[in-house]
Design an enzyme around this catalytic site. Structure first.
Site, PDB file in Angstrom:
ATOM      1  N   LYS A 106       1.111  -1.152  -0.205  1.00  0.00           N
ATOM      2  CA  LYS A 106      -0.408   0.090   0.272  1.00  0.00           C
ATOM      3  C   LYS A 106       0.638   1.498   0.266  1.00  0.00           C
ATOM      4  O   LYS A 106       1.604   1.344   0.981  1.00  0.00           O
ATOM      5  CB  LYS A 106      -0.819  -0.079   1.396  1.00  0.00           C
ATOM      6  CG  LYS A 106      -1.401   1.137   0.897  1.00  0.00           C
ATOM      7  CD  LYS A 106      -2.308   1.041   2.421  1.00  0.00           C
ATOM      8  CE  LYS A 106      -2.879   1.555   3.883  1.00  0.00           C
ATOM      9  NZ  LYS A 106      -2.801   3.150   3.886  1.00  0.00           N
ATOM     10  N   ASP A 140      -2.936   4.227  -1.880  1.00  0.00           N
ATOM     11  CA  ASP A 140      -4.643   4.726  -0.879  1.00  0.00           C
ATOM     12  C   ASP A 140      -4.551   5.931  -0.621  1.00  0.00           C
ATOM     13  O   ASP A 140      -4.041   6.967   0.402  1.00  0.00           O
ATOM     14  CB  ASP A 140      -4.425   4.318   0.256  1.00  0.00           C
ATOM     15  CG  ASP A 140      -4.876   4.506   1.521  1.00  0.00           C
ATOM     16  OD1 ASP A 140      -6.576   4.168   0.972  1.00  0.00           O
ATOM     17  OD2 ASP A 140      -5.049   4.452   2.444  1.00  0.00           O
ATOM     18  N   LYS A 189      -7.284   8.408  -0.895  1.00  0.00           N
ATOM     19  CA  LYS A 189      -8.652   8.982  -0.441  1.00  0.00           C
ATOM     20  C   LYS A 189      -8.760  10.405  -0.723  1.00  0.00           C
ATOM     21  O   LYS A 189      -9.606  10.563  -0.023  1.00  0.00           O
ATOM     22  CB  LYS A 189      -8.086   8.912   1.146  1.00  0.00           C
ATOM     23  CG  LYS A 189      -8.094   7.127   1.875  1.00  0.00           C
ATOM     24  CD  LYS A 189      -7.746   7.810   3.244  1.00  0.00           C
ATOM     25  CE  LYS A 189      -7.882   6.341   3.767  1.00  0.00           C
ATOM     26  NZ  LYS A 189      -6.469   6.128   4.017  1.00  0.00           N
ATOM     27  N   HIS A 213     -11.009  12.443  -1.940  1.00  0.00           N
ATOM     28  CA  HIS A 213     -12.135  13.627  -1.567  1.00  0.00           C
ATOM     29  C   HIS A 213     -12.349  15.023  -1.861  1.00  0.00           C
ATOM     30  O   HIS A 213     -11.679  15.541  -1.306  1.00  0.00           O
ATOM     31  CB  HIS A 213     -12.180  13.806  -0.045  1.00  0.00           C
ATOM     32  CG  HIS A 213     -13.646  14.049   0.511  1.00  0.00           C
ATOM     33  ND1 HIS A 213     -14.176  14.958   0.917  1.00  0.00           N
ATOM     34  CD2 HIS A 213     -15.040  13.628   1.313  1.00  0.00           C
ATOM     35  CE1 HIS A 213     -15.485  15.225   1.878  1.00  0.00           C
ATOM     36  NE2 HIS A 213     -15.983  13.928   1.499  1.00  0.00           N
ATOM     37  N   ASP A 214     -13.178  14.834  -3.194  1.00  0.00           N
ATOM     38  CA  ASP A 214     -13.172  16.656  -3.541  1.00  0.00           C
ATOM     39  C   ASP A 214     -15.198  16.544  -4.211  1.00  0.00           C
ATOM     40  O   ASP A 214     -15.351  15.488  -4.406  1.00  0.00           O
ATOM     41  CB  ASP A 214     -12.083  16.917  -4.782  1.00  0.00           C
ATOM     42  CG  ASP A 214     -11.971  18.325  -4.633  1.00  0.00           C
ATOM     43  OD1 ASP A 214     -12.978  19.465  -4.795  1.00  0.00           O
ATOM     44  OD2 ASP A 214     -11.192  18.986  -3.884  1.00  0.00           O
ATOM     45  N   ILE A 215     -15.305  17.619  -5.408  1.00  0.00           N
ATOM     46  CA  ILE A 215     -16.320  17.599  -6.034  1.00  0.00           C
ATOM     47  C   ILE A 215     -15.849  16.881  -7.001  1.00  0.00           C
ATOM     48  O   ILE A 215     -14.817  16.559  -7.082  1.00  0.00           O
ATOM     49  CB  ILE A 215     -16.280  19.288  -6.289  1.00  0.00           C
ATOM     50  CG1 ILE A 215     -15.026  19.939  -7.526  1.00  0.00           C
ATOM     51  CG2 ILE A 215     -16.547  19.758  -5.115  1.00  0.00           C
ATOM     52  CD1 ILE A 215     -15.370  21.123  -8.255  1.00  0.00           C
ATOM     53  N   PRO A 216     -17.534  16.639  -7.701  1.00  0.00           N
ATOM     54  CA  PRO A 216     -17.165  15.779  -8.266  1.00  0.00           C
ATOM     55  C   PRO A 216     -16.314  15.788  -9.936  1.00  0.00           C
ATOM     56  O   PRO A 216     -14.771  15.002 -10.112  1.00  0.00           O
ATOM     57  CB  PRO A 216     -17.849  15.320  -9.081  1.00  0.00           C
ATOM     58  CG  PRO A 216     -19.409  15.850  -8.000  1.00  0.00           C
ATOM     59  CD  PRO A 216     -18.267  17.404  -7.541  1.00  0.00           C
ATOM     60  N   ASN A 217     -15.838  16.558 -10.323  1.00  0.00           N
ATOM     61  CA  ASN A 217     -15.079  17.119 -11.642  1.00  0.00           C
ATOM     62  C   ASN A 217     -13.731  17.370 -11.105  1.00  0.00           C
ATOM     63  O   ASN A 217     -12.680  16.296 -11.610  1.00  0.00           O
ATOM     64  CB  ASN A 217     -15.575  19.005 -12.320  1.00  0.00           C
ATOM     65  CG  ASN A 217     -14.515  19.019 -13.214  1.00  0.00           C
ATOM     66  OD1 ASN A 217     -14.195  17.984 -14.316  1.00  0.00           O
ATOM     67  ND2 ASN A 217     -13.321  20.242 -13.390  1.00  0.00           N
ATOM     68  N   THR A 246     -10.949   3.695  10.151  1.00  0.00           N
ATOM     69  CA  THR A 246     -10.436   2.732  11.607  1.00  0.00           C
ATOM     70  C   THR A 246     -10.232   3.309  13.234  1.00  0.00           C
ATOM     71  O   THR A 246     -10.704   3.779  13.873  1.00  0.00           O
ATOM     72  CB  THR A 246     -10.035   1.548  10.661  1.00  0.00           C
ATOM     73  OG1 THR A 246      -8.082   2.135  11.292  1.00  0.00           O
ATOM     74  CG2 THR A 246     -10.746   0.425  10.340  1.00  0.00           C
ATOM     75  N   ARG A 267       1.941  -1.679  11.078  1.00  0.00           N
ATOM     76  CA  ARG A 267       2.432  -1.517  12.453  1.00  0.00           C
ATOM     77  C   ARG A 267       3.599  -3.398  12.503  1.00  0.00           C
ATOM     78  O   ARG A 267       4.133  -2.805  13.350  1.00  0.00           O
ATOM     79  CB  ARG A 267       2.772  -0.727  13.172  1.00  0.00           C
ATOM     80  CG  ARG A 267       2.565   1.107  12.540  1.00  0.00           C
ATOM     81  CD  ARG A 267       1.850   1.801  13.550  1.00  0.00           C
ATOM     82  NE  ARG A 267       0.594   2.161  13.013  1.00  0.00           N
ATOM     83  CZ  ARG A 267      -0.489   2.384  14.207  1.00  0.00           C
ATOM     84  NH1 ARG A 267       0.212   3.442  15.168  1.00  0.00           N
ATOM     85  NH2 ARG A 267      -1.784   3.094  13.017  1.00  0.00           N
TER      86      ARG A 267
END
Length: 242
Positions: A38, A65, A67, A69-73, A129, A221
């Site tokens: 990863k 990984d 992640k 996270h924003d507006i669609p465009n 998590t 870890r």
């Protein structure tokens, strides 16, 4: 599930949670038996695609990984570029919303086709998590119980056409039963019985997580910070095999 042709050990993903390319290569070379790595935010910001090239040259599978996270465009543009790297898994937050998830799914197909590679499996983050039920209620002001919230995020991802979801091991059994066998479920926060929990609030052992229905486990870890990482890996492999 879509991982039945893989051994359990090939379904364990180890994070390269190190700050630079030198440390990453040292860890990869120290653990040649690991097939799936990863790459998260810290290392990707440090090295860019260089670390992905290193892994692909060693015939490793890659979980990118980031992640998104924003507006669609914006999400679509990022996913289109990331798909061109030829990675195996790519993450986006389910809370970006249905429109962003659908745009991201289309974009990874376009990006992979333009680069002549197989598209990555697009996986939605349900809830980090490190967050607990109390965090969900008091900090985020979400009035759902944690298992119900994780399920709703997984269903949102499934309905948007995504390939899978990231969830804690404690939610995986419910998600598997409700979302069906075809949705890939990736579980971070997995801790062997002999390892410290650290900042993971909702954990199970590797054997328990696989039994509950996880397709892939992310275990970091307990392996990477062990005095003997190779011995720790072998101990985990023995644990899931019994």
């Amino acid at each position: 599930m879509k991982t039945n042709n893989l051994s359990l050990t090939d379904r364990i993903i180890v994070p390269l949670d190190v700050p630079n390319i030198k440390a990453a290569i040292a860890l990869i070379d120290q653990l040649p038996q690991i097939t799936f790595w990863k790459v998260g935010l810290e290392l990707f910001v440090s090295t860019g695609s260089e670390i992905l090239t290193v892994l692909k040259n060693r015939d490793k599978r890659i979980f990118l990984d980031l992640k998104f996270h924003d507006i669609p465009n914006t999400v679509a543009g990022a996913c289109r570029q990331a798909a061109g790297y030829g990675v195996d898994l790519l993450t986006i937050h389910a809370t970006a919303g249905s429109a962003a998830l659908k745009a991201a799914k289309l974009a990874v197909q376009e990006g992979a086709e333009a680069s002549g590679v197989a598209p990555p499996k697009l996986i939605a983050i349900t809830l980090l998590t490190s967050l607990s039920s109390r965090d969900l209620a008091f900090d985020l002001k979400i009035p759902l119980e944690l298992p119900e919230y994780a399920l709703q995020m997984a269903l949102l991802a499934k309905n948007a056409g995504l390939d899978g979801a990231v969830c804690s091991p404690q939610e995986v059994e419910q998600l598997r039963q409700t979302c069906g066998e075809d949705l890939l479920l990736v579980c971070p926060g997995v801790r062997p019985s002999w390892a410290e929990a650290g900042d993971q609030r909702r954990s199970l052992t590797p054997a328990q997580a696989f039994k509950a229905g996880a397709d892939y486990l992310v275990i970091g870890r307990p392996i990477t910070t062990a005095k003997d990482p190779s011995a720790a890996w072998e101990r985990i492999c023995q644990e899931v095999a019994t």
